[in-house]
Design an enzyme around this catalytic site. Structure first.
Site, PDB file in Angstrom:
ATOM      1  CE  LYS A   8      -3.745  -0.774   2.389  1.00  0.00           C
ATOM      2  NZ  LYS A   8      -4.373  -1.037   3.690  1.00  0.00           N
TER       3      LYS A   8
ATOM      4  NE  ARG B 146      -5.270   3.266   3.739  1.00  0.00           N
ATOM      5  CZ  ARG B 146      -5.297   3.487   2.428  1.00  0.00           C
ATOM      6  NH1 ARG B 146      -4.680   4.546   1.914  1.00  0.00           N
ATOM      7  NH2 ARG B 146      -5.906   2.633   1.627  1.00  0.00           N
TER       8      ARG B 146
ATOM      9  N   GLY C 218      -8.592  -7.964   4.238  1.00  0.00           N
ATOM     10  CA  GLY C 218      -9.374  -8.131   5.459  1.00  0.00           C
ATOM     11  C   GLY C 218      -8.573  -8.536   6.676  1.00  0.00           C
TER      12      GLY C 218
ATOM     13  CG  MET D 127      -3.062  -6.264   8.146  1.00  0.00           C
ATOM     14  SD  MET D 127      -2.273  -6.665   9.700  1.00  0.00           S
ATOM     15  CE  MET D 127      -1.009  -7.756   9.116  1.00  0.00           C
TER      16      MET D 127
ATOM     17  NE  ARG E 125      -5.795  -4.526  -3.475  1.00  0.00           N
ATOM     18  CZ  ARG E 125      -6.316  -4.669  -2.284  1.00  0.00           C
ATOM     19  NH1 ARG E 125      -5.553  -4.763  -1.230  1.00  0.00           N
ATOM     20  NH2 ARG E 125      -7.624  -4.736  -2.130  1.00  0.00           N
TER      21      ARG E 125
ATOM     22  CG  HIS F 244     -14.353 -11.572   3.761  1.00  0.00           C
ATOM     23  ND1 HIS F 244     -14.580 -12.915   3.983  1.00  0.00           N
ATOM     24  CD2 HIS F 244     -13.077 -11.343   4.122  1.00  0.00           C
ATOM     25  CE1 HIS F 244     -13.480 -13.455   4.481  1.00  0.00           C
ATOM     26  NE2 HIS F 244     -12.554 -12.520   4.577  1.00  0.00           N
TER      27      HIS F 244
ATOM     28  NE  ARG G 189      -0.243 -44.635 -10.079  1.00  0.00           N
ATOM     29  CZ  ARG G 189      -1.001 -43.603 -10.446  1.00  0.00           C
ATOM     30  NH1 ARG G 189      -2.101 -43.804 -11.130  1.00  0.00           N
ATOM     31  NH2 ARG G 189      -0.676 -42.387 -10.126  1.00  0.00           N
TER      32      ARG G 189
ATOM     33  NE  ARG H 155       3.921 -48.529 -10.772  1.00  0.00           N
ATOM     34  CZ  ARG H 155       3.453 -47.756  -9.797  1.00  0.00           C
ATOM     35  NH1 ARG H 155       4.231 -46.883  -9.209  1.00  0.00           N
ATOM     36  NH2 ARG H 155       2.202 -47.860  -9.419  1.00  0.00           N
TER      37      ARG H 155
ATOM     38  CD  GLU I 285       9.253 -46.669  -6.618  1.00  0.00           C
ATOM     39  OE1 GLU I 285       8.254 -46.004  -6.296  1.00  0.00           O
ATOM     40  OE2 GLU I 285       9.189 -47.675  -7.339  1.00  0.00           O
TER      41      GLU I 285
ATOM     42  CB  SER J   2      10.365 -42.512 -13.979  1.00  0.00           C
ATOM     43  OG  SER J   2       9.293 -41.708 -13.563  1.00  0.00           O
TER      44      SER J   2
ATOM     45  N   GLY K  25      10.213 -41.604  -8.664  1.00  0.00           N
ATOM     46  CA  GLY K  25       8.896 -41.814  -8.062  1.00  0.00           C
ATOM     47  C   GLY K  25       8.889 -41.083  -6.736  1.00  0.00           C
ATOM     48  CB  THR K  26       8.862 -37.478  -5.972  1.00  0.00           C
ATOM     49  OG1 THR K  26       7.751 -37.154  -6.796  1.00  0.00           O
ATOM     50  CG2 THR K  26      10.159 -37.185  -6.690  1.00  0.00           C
ATOM     51  CG  ASN K  27       3.577 -39.890  -4.953  1.00  0.00           C
ATOM     52  OD1 ASN K  27       3.807 -38.696  -4.901  1.00  0.00           O
ATOM     53  ND2 ASN K  27       2.587 -40.407  -5.651  1.00  0.00           N
ATOM     54  CG  ASP K  28       6.577 -45.582  -2.918  1.00  0.00           C
ATOM     55  OD1 ASP K  28       5.947 -45.448  -1.845  1.00  0.00           O
ATOM     56  OD2 ASP K  28       6.284 -46.450  -3.770  1.00  0.00           O
TER      57      ASP K  28
ATOM     58  CB  CYS L 217       5.841 -40.499 -12.392  1.00  0.00           C
ATOM     59  SG  CYS L 217       6.699 -41.842 -11.583  1.00  0.00           S
TER      60      CYS L 217
ATOM     61  CE1 TYR M 235       8.497 -38.535 -17.468  1.00  0.00           C
ATOM     62  CE2 TYR M 235      10.484 -38.887 -18.789  1.00  0.00           C
ATOM     63  CZ  TYR M 235       9.516 -39.360 -17.914  1.00  0.00           C
ATOM     64  OH  TYR M 235       9.554 -40.649 -17.479  1.00  0.00           O
TER      65      TYR M 235
HETATM   66  P1  ADP Z   1      -7.786  -2.463   3.622  1.00  0.00           P
HETATM   67  O1  ADP Z   1      -6.379  -2.928   3.492  1.00  0.00           O
HETATM   68  O2  ADP Z   1      -8.608  -3.291   4.526  1.00  0.00           O
HETATM   69  O3  ADP Z   1      -8.409  -2.181   2.306  1.00  0.00           O
HETATM   70  P2  ADP Z   1      -7.350   0.350   3.867  1.00  0.00           P
HETATM   71  O4  ADP Z   1      -6.201   0.884   4.623  1.00  0.00           O
HETATM   72  O5  ADP Z   1      -7.236   0.370   2.401  1.00  0.00           O
HETATM   73  O6  ADP Z   1      -7.701  -1.080   4.405  1.00  0.00           O
HETATM   74  O7  ADP Z   1      -8.577   1.209   4.335  1.00  0.00           O
HETATM   75  C1  ADP Z   1      -9.874   0.792   4.334  1.00  0.00           C
HETATM   76  C2  ADP Z   1     -10.753   1.847   3.731  1.00  0.00           C
HETATM   77  O8  ADP Z   1     -10.583   3.097   4.359  1.00  0.00           O
HETATM   78  C3  ADP Z   1     -10.455   2.026   2.287  1.00  0.00           C
HETATM   79  O9  ADP Z   1     -11.596   1.638   1.566  1.00  0.00           O
HETATM   80  C4  ADP Z   1     -10.191   3.475   2.082  1.00  0.00           C
HETATM   81  O10 ADP Z   1     -11.051   3.957   1.106  1.00  0.00           O
HETATM   82  C5  ADP Z   1     -10.517   4.121   3.412  1.00  0.00           C
HETATM   83  N1  ADP Z   1      -9.454   5.047   3.759  1.00  0.00           N
HETATM   84  C6  ADP Z   1      -8.226   4.756   4.174  1.00  0.00           C
HETATM   85  N2  ADP Z   1      -7.483   5.863   4.357  1.00  0.00           N
HETATM   86  C7  ADP Z   1      -8.281   6.888   4.070  1.00  0.00           C
HETATM   87  C8  ADP Z   1      -8.097   8.315   4.039  1.00  0.00           C
HETATM   88  N3  ADP Z   1      -6.928   8.860   4.355  1.00  0.00           N
HETATM   89  N4  ADP Z   1      -9.132   9.066   3.680  1.00  0.00           N
HETATM   90  C9  ADP Z   1     -10.304   8.506   3.354  1.00  0.00           C
HETATM   91  N5  ADP Z   1     -10.550   7.185   3.343  1.00  0.00           N
HETATM   92  C10 ADP Z   1      -9.551   6.386   3.698  1.00  0.00           C
HETATM   93 MG    MG Z   2      -7.686  -1.020   0.937  1.00  0.00          MG
HETATM   94 MG    MG Z   3     -10.299  -3.818   5.557  1.00  0.00          MG
END
Ligand code: ADP
Ligand code: MG
Ligand code: MG
Length: 886
Positions: free
Chosen positions: A26, A96, A105, A107, A352, A468, A574, A630, A758, A777, A779-782, A844, A864
């Site tokens: 980020k 953030r 989700g 952090m 990203r 989510h 086999r 085999r 193997e 060949s 035979g990495t399982n055995d 294999c 192979y």
């Molecule tokens: P996550 O990694 O869970 O997406 P973010 O750090 O991106 O968490 O933040 C979650 C939400 O908060 C994002 O949708 C973003 O739009 C909002 N947000 C984060 N920083 C700011 C900011 N400085 N101003 C307005 N909205 C923010």
């Molecule tokens: Mg985000």
């Molecule tokens: Mg979040």
């Protein structure tokens, strides 16, 4: 001196996109966007090195950190023209997290930090918008209490619900400044009640509390689970971003949204996303209000009435579209973006490389080559081999009868049937018992990850395409239908109700993640279509790879599937599986239970034409491609009758009694069959078995060559060889049989005799064994079983814990243990080739379809890999990537 803090904003930044290790994904991308001149609120990034330092030093910070942060905050204050903690003109920030790779989700972010009983008044006065100020304050108390102070979210949601009920309103948007003010007071009281101390008013205390919470969240359980599932090392740490707030909740000219520069589900080159007017932060993904479409096109396609952003804010939408183009040109990849509009001005909060389905990954890669954004090699490297799995999965047969229950959003493609379960724990437990399950939730949360992983598919009643459930399911390649709003999912009574129909826990349903359909019962599925983008990418992959890719196939059906997937031969056929089919098993049992050679030969004579028939079919399908067969490998007692009536059947066929047979069967019992009378040891002690098999192979090969004119080169493979002598003896017998058949038929052909490596001894003595082998060949399982000394069938009881405790980074049966088993493979390859430089080498076993293992095999100089039919395309792509990376 270490630089712990990097700043960005106002068209400049100290960091760059390629500094993800230090700044987190980020922070690095915020810096990059700022440098590109995009509108990014100014901020600072505390590096991942601080996180590492923090955990290495008993949760203490480097000494200079405080001063560095203060200086950076001052820079933000200057840029924004506000002061952190100032009662009249307060600067607010978000805190953030951001690891090197995105961990959706995992952090928690705190918004509106810097608000207290004084600054909220300042914000109200400054903005001229009381409602906005109090809405922001209550959001801050709620988030900060939850994330930093550990007071559960639901306390606050309950207070809001109660207040709405009192007022007789349904929506958050119906609440006024007064309402939020009142609620903010209640929130503070609630927090104080829970914690026994007041909600912090000091903004510095707030800031450092939040920073510590982000670093602390690196070690919370769900973050650990996510890292484990995604092989992210603990040592990476997270960065912390502190950024000036921009406000999407300032009224009807403000908004917040998430977007992808292309459709992450299909890969279509269409903007894709959702937004909410007068909202903030996570509102869009939280499913509290239904988000609106970004584009008019998408709105119309969805049949939605609420205006799209393109329609309601055309000017800002235009700016956003320009940003999309700029970002794609810069990053040369599809971007996943978060933005906020404050009073008609666009602000970029994140970008990203977007997660996408395999289908979308393919389409985007292929399209971008056509658009001249990337070259073929880059395209090949863009698609994660394991993700192809999604495309190779069956879809619903359009002609199969289906009993439609309801429809939701097509959140992650692929079709799945399974028993309905309502909790992640049930999903995990049932899947462990080998049952296919569909996890049904109101909506999912990070706590459900293990269950989502265990389930064949996921169904939710709430949440949009960026919920989510949808995001995680796409990442995992699980089919998902989200937001099936007509469903009532009642976890208490464990029923799913939809317009009067009821489905109970354990009953089967089918979901189609491509259409959003939910059906009662199991629906027939179809094999995937492999033309189009898939074919284009595979052509490029084949161009760059060095490894050949074969398949493990025992039946003509599997062989055909594998050929369709591009297999270049069979690396492991086999023969024992052929023994179980139909009434053959009786003849097999006669052979095994016979007291002497004569009886065995009689039974084998019955099996000969059947085996020959199988080989004829396989040679025909492979049309001149190499086929490694085999000879019989498993301990004989695996074929023995178990039930009384099975003994009776065999006894009748042999003209003996069931009791006598039972005694003979008891004699065959072994204490440790994996290390018992099996593999070439059978061939040594019962020559007639391998002789029959060799005869069947040569007769079939001659027959197919004569009939089709194709060249057939059978590769006869002797299993479980430990010493050169074993192989020398058996090779001589195979050669004698070849001569016999060629003389009888008046037709000779080329063939090879080789062995599986193997056993550790075989790898170590590979230079000797190579004297009698045309190919090896691995035979990495055995080999994994014998090198580590664990039985795959019994490892289930402890292996998971071993992986959890990081004793093994990954299950060694899934991905080759490169240090141990891999070293044996390398040794065997080197020593084998020291005797015969042209010795053909392959692998294999399950590892042949695991991308990391394929990369290893490329490095070890094998010719192979061979894997199960469905994994052939994965191996082709992984082999190409290994070649391109190397
Ligand atoms: P996550 O990694 O869970 O997406 P973010 O750090 O991106 O968490 O933040 C979650 C939400 O908060 C994002 O949708 C973003 O739009 C909002 N947000 C984060 N920083 C700011 C900011 N400085 N101003 C307005 N909205 C923010
Ligand atoms: Mg985000
Ligand atoms: Mg979040």
């Amino acid at each position: 001196m270490t630089k712990w803090v990097y700043t960005f904003g106002d068209g400049a930044a100290e960091g760059r996109a390629d500094m993800k290790n230090l700044l987190g994904g980020k922070g690095a991308n915020l810096a990059e966007m700022a440098s590109l001149g995009l509108p990014v609120p100014p901020g600072l990034t505390i590096t991942t090195e601080v996180c590492t330092y923090y955990y290495d030093n008993g949760q203490k910070y480097p000494e200079s950190l405080k001063a560095d942060v203060d200086a950076a905050v001052e820079k933000i204050e200057k840029s924004v023209g506000a002061k952190f903690g100032d009662a009249k003109n307060p600067l607010l920030v978000s805190v953030r997290s951001g690891a090197r790779v995105s961990m959706p989700g995992m952090m928690d972010t705190v918004l509106n930090l810097g608000l207290n009983d004084q600054t909220v008044e300042g914000l109200a006065a400054m903005s001229g918008n009381e409602r906005f100020a109090w809405d922001s304050y209550r959001r801050f108390i709620q988030m900060y209490s939850d994330v930093v102070l550990g007071v559960d979210h639901y306390h606050f949601e309950e207070l809001i619900e109660m207040h709405k009920e009192d007022k007789g309103v349904d929506l958050d948007t119906d609440l006024t400044a007064e309402d939020w003010k009142l609620l903010a007071g209640q929130f503070k009281a609630k927090t104080e009640e829970e914690l026994g101390r007041p909600f912090p008013q000091d903004v510095q205390e707030q800031l450092w509390g939040a920073i510590s919470a982000v670093f602390g969240s690196w070690q919370i359980e769900r973050a650990k689970v996510y890292r484990r599932l995604n092989n992210i090392p603990e040592s990476w740490g997270t960065a912390v971003n502190v950024q000036a707030m921009v406000f999407g909740n300032m009224g009807d000219t403000s908004a917040t949204g998430v977007a992808f520069t292309r459709d992450p589900s299909t890969g279509e080159n269409e903007y894709y996303g959702e937004y909410l007017i007068n909202a903030q932060g996570e509102d869009v993904v939280a499913g509290i209000r239904t988000p609106q479409n970004l584009t008019k096109r998408a709105r119309e396609a969805a049949g939605a009435t609420a205006p799209s952003m393109e329609e309601s804010m055309p000017e800002v939408f235009g700016q956003l579209a320009d940003v999309f183009v700029k970002l794609e040109r810069h990053y040369k990849d599809m971007q996943d973006i978060e933005f906020t509009v404050q009073h008609g001005k666009l602000w970029m909060l994140q970008t990203r490389n977007g997660k996408r389905t395999a289908k979308a990954a393919l389409k985007i890669a292929v399209d971008m080559v056509a658009e001249g954004l990337i070259d073929e090699k880059t395209a090949v490297l863009r698609v994660e081999p394991a993700a192809l799995d999604q495309l190779l999965h069956p879809t619903l047969d359009p002609d199969a009868p289906r009993d439609l229950l309801t429809r939701g959003l097509p959140a992650s493609p692929g079709a799945a049937s399974g028993a309905v379960v309502f909790t992640a724990d049930d999903a995990e437990a049932w899947a462990k018992d080998g049952r296919d399950v569909i996890l049904c939730r109101l909506e999912t949360s990070p706590e459900d990850i293990h269950g989502m992983h265990a389930a064949k598919g996921i169904l939710t009643a709430r949440g949009g395409m960026t919920s989510h459930a949808a995001v995680v399911a796409r990442g995992m390649g699980r089919p998902c239908v989200s937001g099936a709003g007509q469903l009532r999912i009642d976890a208490k009574t464990e029923t799913l109700v939809c317009m009067g129909r009821e489905v109970k826990k354990g009953e089967k349903i089918t979901i189609d993640g491509a259409t959003g359909e939910v059906m009662v019962g199991a629906v027939k599925t179809l094999q995937p279509e492999l033309a189009g983008d898939f074919a284009s990418l595979m052509v490029w992959a084949d161009k760059y790879r060095k490894l050949r890719v074969r398949t493990n196939a025992d039946t003509p059906g599997d062989t055909q599937t594998a050929r369709d997937f591009g297999a270049e031969g069979i690396g492991l056929c086999r023969t024992e599986h052929m023994f179980f089919e139909g009434d053959r098993i009786v003849a097999v049992r006669e052979m095994i239970l016979a007291e002497a050679v004569d009886g065995r030969k009689r039974a084998l004579a019955q099996l000969l034409p059947m085996q020959r028939g199988d080989f004829v079919a396989i040679f025909k399908i492979m049309r001149g491609l190499p086929v490694t067969i085999r000879l019989l490998d498993p301990p004989l007692h695996e074929f023995l009758p178990r039930e009384d009536d099975e003994f009776e059947d065999v006894a009748k066929a042999m003209g003996t009694t069931a009791d006598l047979l039972k005694r003979r069967a008891a004699e065959l019992h072994e204490f440790n069959p994996m290390l018992g009378h099996r593999g070439c040891r059978l061939g040594i002690t019962y020559p007639e078995i391998y002789e029959m098999q060799a005869r069947a192979i040569f007769e079939a090969a001659v027959e197919v060559e004569k009939e089709t004119g194709d060249t057939v080169v059978p590769e006869i493979m002797i299993p479980l060889v430990a010493t050169e002598k074993e192989l020398a003896i058996l090779r001589a017998r195979v050669e004698a049989m070849a001569e016999e058949v060629f003389a009888e038929k008046g037709h000779t052909l080329t063939y090879m005799v080789g062995t599986m490596i193997e056993l550790p001894r075989a790898a170590i003595c590979a230079d000797q064994i190579a004297n009698s082998a045309d190919f090896f060949s691995f035979g990495t399982n055995d080999l994994t079983q014998t090198a580590i000394g664990i039985s795959r069938d019994d490892a289930g009881r402890f292996l998971e814990e071993y992986v959890r405790k990081d004793i093994f980074a990954i299950d060694p049966f899934v991905s080759i243990d490169q240090d141990g088993v891999g070293a044996l493979v390398k040794l065997g390859a080197e020593r084998g080739r020291s005797t015969k430089p042209n010795l053909k080498l392959g692998i294999c076993g399950e590892h042949g379809g695991d991308p990391a293992s394929v990369e290893f095999c490329h490095g070890a100089g094998l010719d192979y890999v061979s894997c199960s039919p469905y994994r052939v395309p994965i191996a082709r792509l992984a082999a190409a990537q290994a070649a391109l990376k190397g």
